[in-house]
Design an enzyme around this catalytic site. Structure first.
Site, PDB file in Angstrom:
ATOM      1  N   CYS A 148       0.839  -1.210   0.000  1.00 29.58           N
ATOM      2  CA  CYS A 148       0.000   0.000   0.000  1.00 29.58           C
ATOM      3  C   CYS A 148       0.877   1.264   0.000  1.00 29.58           C
ATOM      4  O   CYS A 148       1.511   1.576  -0.987  1.00 29.58           O
ATOM      5  CB  CYS A 148      -0.993  -0.044   1.158  1.00 29.58           C
TER       6      CYS A 148
ATOM      7  N   HIS B 145      -3.703  -5.303   0.099  1.00 30.47           N
ATOM      8  CA  HIS B 145      -3.261  -5.748   1.427  1.00 30.47           C
ATOM      9  C   HIS B 145      -3.331  -7.266   1.609  1.00 30.47           C
ATOM     10  O   HIS B 145      -4.302  -7.771   2.188  1.00 30.47           O
ATOM     11  CB  HIS B 145      -4.138  -5.088   2.501  1.00 30.47           C
TER      12      HIS B 145
ATOM     13  N   GLU C  11      -1.963  -9.094   3.744  1.00 30.36           N
ATOM     14  CA  GLU C  11      -1.904  -9.541   5.146  1.00 30.36           C
ATOM     15  C   GLU C  11      -3.278  -9.648   5.808  1.00 30.36           C
ATOM     16  O   GLU C  11      -3.419 -10.320   6.830  1.00 30.36           O
ATOM     17  CB  GLU C  11      -0.989  -8.610   5.967  1.00 30.36           C
TER      18      GLU C  11
END
Ligand code: NAG
Ligand code: NAG
Ligand code: NAG
Length: 316
Positions: free
Chosen positions: A132, A243, A245
């Site tokens: 990001c 993202h 994660e």
């Protein structure tokens, strides 16, 4: 006379691939340690708990693929960052909302970026990852200027629009064909950004175009195309505007976090790829004690799931 005659030869030796193995093809390090650069705390709800933070999802994301994590503090002297660079096996620049040139986050990142480029030509492999804001930061470091513009994709999950270069990329080379297909058809990526690098801007900038391959693009909420996944053509530098994660480690019901089986597979393969890159780095701490002290295990994540969009956060 002698020196000037010898110098070109020495230089040739230094840079020739015959003298050194191709970076990343020598020894395999099965105990990699990846640094995560802490992020300046600009989040109103999290501010009372620390000046800097790392959402625990980034730590779990990397750990899940077989590495240990070292939090990298902001505002260390440059010599400390250099020492850390030669101690760890890769670094991840997480998301956030800080100035991409003047912030401590950007300044520390620049040191790791510069060293990773510098040592690559003498056979030293140091992979760098941006997520990001981390992707945006890498483009600033490479281009030497901030080329970001509005690219609104806030709280949306999207499929990736994979480019032709995705098929020949390093990042996706071990991905099963059915996963690649799902990535381009299903909403497997979480997006939380207001800015990005427009595809046209990227193509028009020679520094970016020559340095990175674009592996995927996406279209923002206003119909503008931006780059969403990039990989260094030569250097082990990788970045995503989305993202990975969150798919396995963030559960806020009110946010567009993909948790499908394919979304989880995608996240696993992404983490697996980067940790494997770190296995190609043979940097190590100067002593077992120093290594131990640098690891995240000394810190306790705090439960913040009842008042923030994260479940757990490490504060520094
Ligand atoms: C994917 O990218 C191509 C090339 O830029 C573009 O023509 C196409 O419209 C994009 N598709 C989507 C769904 O955004
Ligand atoms: C985020 O997106 C999801 C799915 O579209 C929606 O249900 C939710 O209300 C959104 N949350 C916020 C805070 O905008
Ligand atoms: C969140 O949970 C913690 C316990 O883990 C509690 O101490 C805290 O008061 C709660 N905060 C809010 C805003 O509910």
């Amino acid at each position: 006379m002698l020196i000037s005659a010898a110098a070109p030869f020495l230089l040739g030796l230094l840079y020739s691939s015959a003298a050194f193995p191709k970076p990343g093809t020598e020894r395999i390090n099965e105990r990699p340690i990846i640094g995560i650069l802490t992020q300046e705390n600009t989040d109103e709800t999290l501010k009372p708990f620390g000046k800097a933070y790392i959402p625990a999802s980034y730590v779990k994301y990397l750990e899940s693929a077989g590495c240990r994590v070292a939090p990298i503090r902001l505002t260390l002297p440059e010599s400390e960052y250099e020492k850390l660079f030669y101690s760890i096996n890769g670094i991840l620049f997480p998301g956030g909302a800080v100035d991409l040139q003047k912030s401590n986050f950007a300044k520390a990142a620049k040191i790791f970026y510069r060293l990773a480029l510098q040592v690559f030509h003498i056979g030293d492999y140091f992979p760098v990852w941006g997520t990001c804001l981390g992707l945006q930061l890498l483009t600033v470091l490479t281009a030497g200027e901030n080329l970001l513009s509005d690219a609104l994709a806030e709280n949306v999950s999207l499929p990736l629009n994979l480019t032709d270069d995705a098929a020949s990329s390093r990042m996706f080379s071990d991905f099963p064909p059915d996963l690649l297909k799902a990535m381009s058809q299903e909403k497997l990526t979480a997006n939380f950004h207001h800015y990005g690098i427009g595809s046209q801007v990227f193509k028009a900038n020679a520094k970016l175009r020559e340095f990175y391959s674009v592996l995927s693009t996406n279209t923002d909420s206003l119909g503008k195309e931006y780059v969403s996944t990039i990989e260094g053509k030569v250097y082990p530098m990788y970045a995503v505007q989305w993202h990975p994660e969150v798919n396995r480690f963030e559960w806020e019901k009110d946010l567009a976090y993909p948790h499908s089986r394919n979304a989880v597979h995608l996240a696993s393969f992404m983490a697996d790829f980067f940790v494997n890159e770190a296995r190609k780095s043979t940097h190590s701490f100067s002593s077992p004690e120093e290594e131990e002290m640098a690891l995240i295990y000394h810190h306790h994540p705090m439960y913040v799931g009842n008042f923030s969009s994260y479940e757990q956060v490490y504060f520094f």
